[in-house]
Design a protein around this motif. Structure first.
Motif, PDB file in Angstrom:
ATOM      1  N   GLY A   1      -6.891   3.498  -5.667  1.00 38.57           N
ATOM      2  CA  GLY A   1      -6.532   3.601  -5.438  1.00 38.57           C
ATOM      3  C   GLY A   1      -4.934   3.027  -5.979  1.00 38.57           C
ATOM      4  N   HIS A   2      -3.276   3.494  -6.944  1.00 37.18           N
ATOM      5  CA  HIS A   2      -2.280   2.740  -7.542  1.00 37.18           C
ATOM      6  C   HIS A   2      -2.843   1.898  -8.390  1.00 37.18           C
ATOM      7  CE1 HIS A   2      -0.627   5.352  -3.792  1.00 37.18           C
ATOM      8  NE2 HIS A   2      -1.900   5.135  -3.432  1.00 37.18           N
ATOM      9  N   GLY A   3      -1.830   0.810  -8.458  1.00 38.84           N
ATOM     10  CA  GLY A   3      -2.685  -0.301  -9.933  1.00 38.84           C
ATOM     11  C   GLY A   3      -0.896  -0.478  -9.834  1.00 38.84           C
TER      12      GLY A   3
ATOM     13  N   ARG B   1       0.186  -4.064   0.431  1.00 36.32           N
ATOM     14  CA  ARG B   1       0.146  -3.434  -0.423  1.00 36.32           C
ATOM     15  C   ARG B   1      -1.295  -2.808  -0.902  1.00 36.32           C
ATOM     16  NH1 ARG B   1       2.470  -6.719  -5.665  1.00 36.32           N
ATOM     17  NH2 ARG B   1       0.745  -7.485  -4.900  1.00 36.32           N
ATOM     18  N   GLU B   2      -1.287  -1.658  -0.627  1.00 36.10           N
ATOM     19  CA  GLU B   2      -1.775  -0.336  -0.547  1.00 36.10           C
ATOM     20  C   GLU B   2      -3.092  -0.218  -1.944  1.00 36.10           C
ATOM     21  OE1 GLU B   2      -1.058   3.849  -1.158  1.00 36.10           O
ATOM     22  OE2 GLU B   2      -3.404   4.164  -0.709  1.00 36.10           O
ATOM     23  N   LYS B   3      -2.575  -0.506  -2.914  1.00 36.83           N
ATOM     24  CA  LYS B   3      -2.983  -0.853  -4.149  1.00 36.83           C
ATOM     25  C   LYS B   3      -3.896  -2.373  -4.323  1.00 36.83           C
ATOM     26  CE  LYS B   3       0.318  -4.067  -6.414  1.00 36.83           C
ATOM     27  NZ  LYS B   3       1.244  -4.570  -8.644  1.00 36.83           N
TER      28      LYS B   3
ATOM     29  N   LEU C   1     -10.218   5.727  -4.017  1.00 35.65           N
ATOM     30  CA  LEU C   1      -9.800   5.174  -2.092  1.00 35.65           C
ATOM     31  C   LEU C   1      -8.596   4.559  -2.122  1.00 35.65           C
ATOM     32  CD1 LEU C   1     -12.361   2.586  -3.485  1.00 35.65           C
ATOM     33  CD2 LEU C   1     -12.593   4.109  -1.478  1.00 35.65           C
ATOM     34  N   HIS C   2      -7.915   5.297  -0.777  1.00 37.19           N
ATOM     35  CA  HIS C   2      -6.830   4.879  -0.705  1.00 37.19           C
ATOM     36  C   HIS C   2      -6.413   4.197   1.060  1.00 37.19           C
ATOM     37  CE1 HIS C   2      -4.995   6.563  -3.759  1.00 37.19           C
ATOM     38  NE2 HIS C   2      -6.237   7.452  -3.817  1.00 37.19           N
ATOM     39  N   ALA C   3      -5.281   3.614   1.159  1.00 34.14           N
ATOM     40  CA  ALA C   3      -4.489   3.872   2.450  1.00 34.14           C
ATOM     41  C   ALA C   3      -3.630   4.062   3.042  1.00 34.14           C
ATOM     42  CB  ALA C   3      -4.173   1.904   2.889  1.00 34.14           C
ATOM     43  N   ASN C   4      -3.778   5.071   4.180  1.00 37.06           N
ATOM     44  CA  ASN C   4      -2.923   5.882   4.761  1.00 37.06           C
ATOM     45  C   ASN C   4      -1.374   5.277   5.390  1.00 37.06           C
ATOM     46  OD1 ASN C   4      -1.883   8.261   5.512  1.00 37.06           O
ATOM     47  ND2 ASN C   4      -3.880   8.891   6.205  1.00 37.06           N
TER      48      ASN C   4
ATOM     49  N   ARG D   1       2.520  12.412  -0.774  1.00 38.30           N
ATOM     50  CA  ARG D   1       2.688  11.020  -1.012  1.00 38.30           C
ATOM     51  C   ARG D   1       1.976  10.578  -2.363  1.00 38.30           C
ATOM     52  NH1 ARG D   1       1.244   9.020   3.836  1.00 38.30           N
ATOM     53  NH2 ARG D   1      -0.519   8.233   2.752  1.00 38.30           N
ATOM     54  N   GLU D   2       0.425  10.851  -1.753  1.00 40.24           N
ATOM     55  CA  GLU D   2      -0.485  10.510  -3.066  1.00 40.24           C
ATOM     56  C   GLU D   2      -0.441  10.591  -4.738  1.00 40.24           C
ATOM     57  OE1 GLU D   2      -2.037   8.388  -2.866  1.00 40.24           O
ATOM     58  OE2 GLU D   2      -3.159   8.025  -0.860  1.00 40.24           O
ATOM     59  N   ASN D   3       0.645  11.955  -4.352  1.00 40.17           N
ATOM     60  CA  ASN D   3       0.351  13.217  -5.465  1.00 40.17           C
ATOM     61  C   ASN D   3       2.407  12.563  -6.446  1.00 40.17           C
ATOM     62  OD1 ASN D   3      -1.735  14.407  -5.035  1.00 40.17           O
ATOM     63  ND2 ASN D   3      -0.614  16.052  -4.913  1.00 40.17           N
TER      64      ASN D   3
HETATM   65 ZN    ZN Z   1      -2.838   6.281  -1.721  1.00 40.02          ZN
END
Ligand code: ZN
Length: 303
Positions: free
Chosen positions: A81-83, A96-98, A150-153, A182-184
């Motif tokens: 996820g993200h980046g 950081r989640e990314k 794949l993500h982190a909450n 949040r993810e969108n």
């Molecule tokens: Zn995420």
């Protein structure tokens, strides 16, 4: 379509062919925010009774048959996820989640590629930005059999911990709606359910398969992590929400919120290589279980 007065909206459909009352259906969506007008296509009726106008008006990408990858080979597209310009959630000690998603994704890719009969492809293997729609497109172009994002909450209450797995459907509860928002990159109130209605109608098989995949992967993660760390992790369960990244993806697809980056203990775990290895191994176990369950079901129904 135009508002007639403060409480009524008038919808006019121009139709070439004459239709009677039994040729159309008006359906109200579960959340009462949308209506679907389904009209039978009379021309199609001669060859296939089940065909209706909805298949004509929707873009091809919604109706295309999913072919899958080569026989016997399971292609898994892993989406960290993200980046790039989008760091995702920032948690304890600026984790950081990314970054944690990429690190986990690389591990999972390596593991899957070492297994016979499997091939893994990453949507990104470096710190670059990708749109949510591009991620699903990569899976579609590669004829993936499985897509895993794949993500982190994250939560404002840093005491909150746990693992949850999502598949695509209407939001299962208020929390799921917030996570999807949040993810969108949108607000919970703006989550459009309209697009989802089409998927409800057309992609039931994808949604069913995705919910089964979510079950296998989620249960494997919960049991393996509990075993390895000798403690019960907080099982937040299998949820569903209109996750944008899963909408255009044509194969069974899930989104994993691996742990809470906002919680100090879980943020440390997310960064630890041992925890990432455990997560990767359990996700792969879940994929294996999903595949073998599907094969068993297929053999049972085969003549
Ligand atoms: Zn995420």
């Amino acid at each position: 379509m135009a508002p007639k007065n403060n409480t009524t909206t008038r919808v006019v459909l121009d139709i070439k062919n004459k239709i009677s009352r039994e040729d159309y259906k008006i359906i109200r969506s579960k959340n009462r925010k949308a209506i679907i007008i389904e009209i039978k296509n009379k021309k199609a009726k001669q060859t296939d009774k089940s065909k209706s106008v909805k298949e004509v008006v929707l873009p091809e990408k919604y109706t295309k048959e999913k072919t899958g990858s080569a026989p016997g080979l399971c292609t898994v597209v892993i989406d960290p996820g993200h980046g790039g310009k989008d760091p995702g959630a920032t948690g304890y000690q600026k984790t950081r989640e990314k970054d944690v998603c990429l690190s986990l994704g690389l591990k999972l890719k390596k593991l899957i590629n070492s297994k016979k009969g499997y091939k893994a492809i990453l949507t990104r293997n470096s710190d670059i930005f990708l749109s949510l729609d591009d991620r699903g497109a990569i899976a579609n172009e590669n004829n993936a059999d499985i897509f895993i994002s794949l993500h982190a909450n994250s939560h404002e209450d840093t005491r909150i911990t746990g693992i949850e797995t999502y598949y695509l459907s209407f939001a299962s509860d208020e929390d799921a709606r917030k996570v999807a928002a949040r993810e969108n990159f949108t607000t919970a109130s703006k989550i459009s359910d309209l697009e989802m209605i089409f998927f409800d109608l057309l992609q039931n098989n994808k949604i069913n398969q995705s919910s089964i995949l979510a079950g296998h992967v989620h249960n494997a993660m919960v049991s393996k992590i509990s075993d390895k760390y000798h403690e019960k992790i907080r099982n937040l369960g299998i949820k569903h929400a209109p996750m944008r990244v899963l909408i255009n993806t044509e194969m069974p697809c899930i989104l994993i919120e691996t742990a809470f980056i906002s919680n100090p203990k879980e943020a440390k775990q997310l960064k630890s290589l041992a925890f990432q290895n455990t997560l990767a191994a359990s996700i792969f176990n879940g994929i294996e279980n999903f595949r073998s369950a599907r094969e068993t079901a297929f053999n049972k129904t085969a003549p």
